[in-house]
Design a protein around this motif. Sequence first.
Motif, PDB file in Angstrom:
ATOM      1  N   VAL A   1       0.852  -1.187   0.000  1.00 30.18           N
ATOM      2  CA  VAL A   1       0.000   0.000   0.000  1.00 30.18           C
ATOM      3  C   VAL A   1       0.893   1.244   0.000  1.00 30.18           C
ATOM      4  O   VAL A   1       1.826   1.327   0.795  1.00 30.18           O
ATOM      5  N   MET A   2       0.610   2.192  -0.872  1.00 30.73           N
ATOM      6  CA  MET A   2       1.384   3.441  -0.875  1.00 30.73           C
ATOM      7  C   MET A   2       1.167   4.174   0.447  1.00 30.73           C
ATOM      8  O   MET A   2       0.041   4.308   0.909  1.00 30.73           O
ATOM      9  N   ASP A   3       2.260   4.642   1.034  1.00 32.28           N
ATOM     10  CA  ASP A   3       2.238   5.330   2.321  1.00 32.28           C
ATOM     11  C   ASP A   3       2.867   6.710   2.139  1.00 32.28           C
ATOM     12  O   ASP A   3       4.039   6.823   1.791  1.00 32.28           O
ATOM     13  N   HIS A   4       2.074   7.755   2.343  1.00 28.59           N
ATOM     14  CA  HIS A   4       2.543   9.134   2.184  1.00 28.59           C
ATOM     15  C   HIS A   4       2.710   9.831   3.540  1.00 28.59           C
ATOM     16  O   HIS A   4       2.777  11.054   3.597  1.00 28.59           O
ATOM     17  N   SER A   5       2.794   9.068   4.617  1.00 24.41           N
ATOM     18  CA  SER A   5       2.894   9.659   5.958  1.00 24.41           C
ATOM     19  C   SER A   5       4.303  10.177   6.241  1.00 24.41           C
ATOM     20  O   SER A   5       5.271   9.784   5.582  1.00 24.41           O
ATOM     21  N   HIS A   6       4.412  11.037   7.214  1.00 28.12           N
ATOM     22  CA  HIS A   6       5.683  11.558   7.722  1.00 28.12           C
ATOM     23  C   HIS A   6       6.523  12.246   6.645  1.00 28.12           C
ATOM     24  O   HIS A   6       7.756  12.229   6.699  1.00 28.12           O
ATOM     25  N   GLY A   7       5.861  12.820   5.635  1.00 24.84           N
ATOM     26  CA  GLY A   7       6.560  13.547   4.586  1.00 24.84           C
ATOM     27  C   GLY A   7       7.381  12.674   3.652  1.00 24.84           C
ATOM     28  O   GLY A   7       8.284  13.159   2.981  1.00 24.84           O
ATOM     29  N   MET A   8       7.096  11.383   3.618  1.00 25.17           N
ATOM     30  CA  MET A   8       7.838  10.443   2.766  1.00 25.17           C
ATOM     31  C   MET A   8       6.858   9.696   1.863  1.00 25.17           C
ATOM     32  O   MET A   8       5.670   9.635   2.145  1.00 25.17           O
ATOM     33  N   ILE A   9       7.396   9.123   0.809  1.00 25.13           N
ATOM     34  CA  ILE A   9       6.609   8.223  -0.033  1.00 25.13           C
ATOM     35  C   ILE A   9       7.265   6.856   0.090  1.00 25.13           C
ATOM     36  O   ILE A   9       8.418   6.667  -0.293  1.00 25.13           O
ATOM     37  N   ARG A  10       6.532   5.926   0.705  1.00 27.42           N
ATOM     38  CA  ARG A  10       7.050   4.580   0.931  1.00 27.42           C
ATOM     39  C   ARG A  10       5.972   3.577   0.562  1.00 27.42           C
ATOM     40  O   ARG A  10       4.818   3.932   0.369  1.00 27.42           O
ATOM     41  N   VAL A  11       6.360   2.314   0.528  1.00 25.06           N
ATOM     42  CA  VAL A  11       5.402   1.240   0.289  1.00 25.06           C
ATOM     43  C   VAL A  11       5.248   0.456   1.591  1.00 25.06           C
ATOM     44  O   VAL A  11       6.178  -0.212   2.047  1.00 25.06           O
ATOM     45  N   GLU A  12       4.069   0.594   2.192  1.00 26.33           N
ATOM     46  CA  GLU A  12       3.739  -0.134   3.410  1.00 26.33           C
ATOM     47  C   GLU A  12       3.425  -1.579   3.041  1.00 26.33           C
ATOM     48  O   GLU A  12       2.861  -1.847   1.974  1.00 26.33           O
ATOM     49  N   VAL A  13       3.773  -2.512   3.919  1.00 26.35           N
ATOM     50  CA  VAL A  13       3.365  -3.901   3.732  1.00 26.35           C
ATOM     51  C   VAL A  13       2.471  -4.304   4.897  1.00 26.35           C
ATOM     52  O   VAL A  13       2.742  -3.974   6.048  1.00 26.35           O
ATOM     53  N   ARG A  14       1.392  -4.992   4.544  1.00 26.97           N
ATOM     54  CA  ARG A  14       0.415  -5.489   5.514  1.00 26.97           C
ATOM     55  C   ARG A  14       0.194  -6.975   5.279  1.00 26.97           C
ATOM     56  O   ARG A  14       0.350  -7.473   4.175  1.00 26.97           O
ATOM     57  N   CYS A  15      -0.254  -7.650   6.322  1.00 30.25           N
ATOM     58  CA  CYS A  15      -0.658  -9.050   6.188  1.00 30.25           C
ATOM     59  C   CYS A  15      -1.913  -9.095   5.334  1.00 30.25           C
ATOM     60  O   CYS A  15      -2.898  -8.424   5.633  1.00 30.25           O
ATOM     61  N   GLN A  16      -1.893  -9.881   4.296  1.00 33.55           N
ATOM     62  CA  GLN A  16      -3.035  -9.995   3.390  1.00 33.55           C
ATOM     63  C   GLN A  16      -4.223 -10.681   4.061  1.00 33.55           C
ATOM     64  O   GLN A  16      -5.362 -10.501   3.659  1.00 33.55           O
ATOM     65  N   ASN A  17      -3.959 -11.442   5.110  1.00 36.86           N
ATOM     66  CA  ASN A  17      -5.001 -12.210   5.779  1.00 36.86           C
ATOM     67  C   ASN A  17      -5.817 -11.382   6.779  1.00 36.86           C
ATOM     68  O   ASN A  17      -7.015 -11.575   6.913  1.00 36.86           O
ATOM     69  N   CYS A  18      -5.133 -10.448   7.489  1.00 36.93           N
ATOM     70  CA  CYS A  18      -5.826  -9.699   8.552  1.00 36.93           C
ATOM     71  C   CYS A  18      -5.619  -8.188   8.494  1.00 36.93           C
ATOM     72  O   CYS A  18      -6.197  -7.461   9.298  1.00 36.93           O
ATOM     73  N   GLY A  19      -4.770  -7.716   7.584  1.00 34.89           N
ATOM     74  CA  GLY A  19      -4.535  -6.282   7.452  1.00 34.89           C
ATOM     75  C   GLY A  19      -3.545  -5.692   8.434  1.00 34.89           C
ATOM     76  O   GLY A  19      -3.392  -4.479   8.498  1.00 34.89           O
ATOM     77  N   ALA A  20      -2.849  -6.530   9.185  1.00 36.31           N
ATOM     78  CA  ALA A  20      -1.878  -6.026  10.158  1.00 36.31           C
ATOM     79  C   ALA A  20      -0.764  -5.258   9.453  1.00 36.31           C
ATOM     80  O   ALA A  20      -0.193  -5.738   8.467  1.00 36.31           O
TER      81      ALA A  20
END
Length: 132
Positions: free
Chosen positions: A84-103
């Motif tokens: 998931v694209m993450d634009h928090s904290h003034g950065m552009i990063r790719v967040e990773v989450r568990c596909q099963n529960c969204g953690a």
Amino acid sequence: MSDYKVKKSDAEWRAQLDPMQFEVTRHAATERAFTGQYWDHFADGRYRCVCCGEPLFDAATKFDAGCGWPSFSAAVKDEGVERVMDHSHGMIRVEVRCQNCGAHLGHVFDDGPAPTGERFCINSAAIDFEPR
């Protein structure tokens, strides 16, 4: 956002997880570098989602990136993690989450070793270790 198989209320997650696990996995917090239990852990086995037990990373792909968080060059299976694209904290990063529960697990970067070139930078609080 995916429609996750495992769904629980905040109260249910709080009852299951310790406070750090809850903040990291359910609110995308980050543990401080070099403080998590798995940043320098190199036993043989698998790392599972602390929330739902889904196998996420294998010790065979773990490496020391020097960043202070557990780093892996690949997930156990690509479809096991959501990007998931993450634009928090003034950065552009790719967040990773568990596909099963969204953690929330951490982030993935393109500065990892061959053959993938990826570095999954994962919070220790988001994973449990299962020895082989």
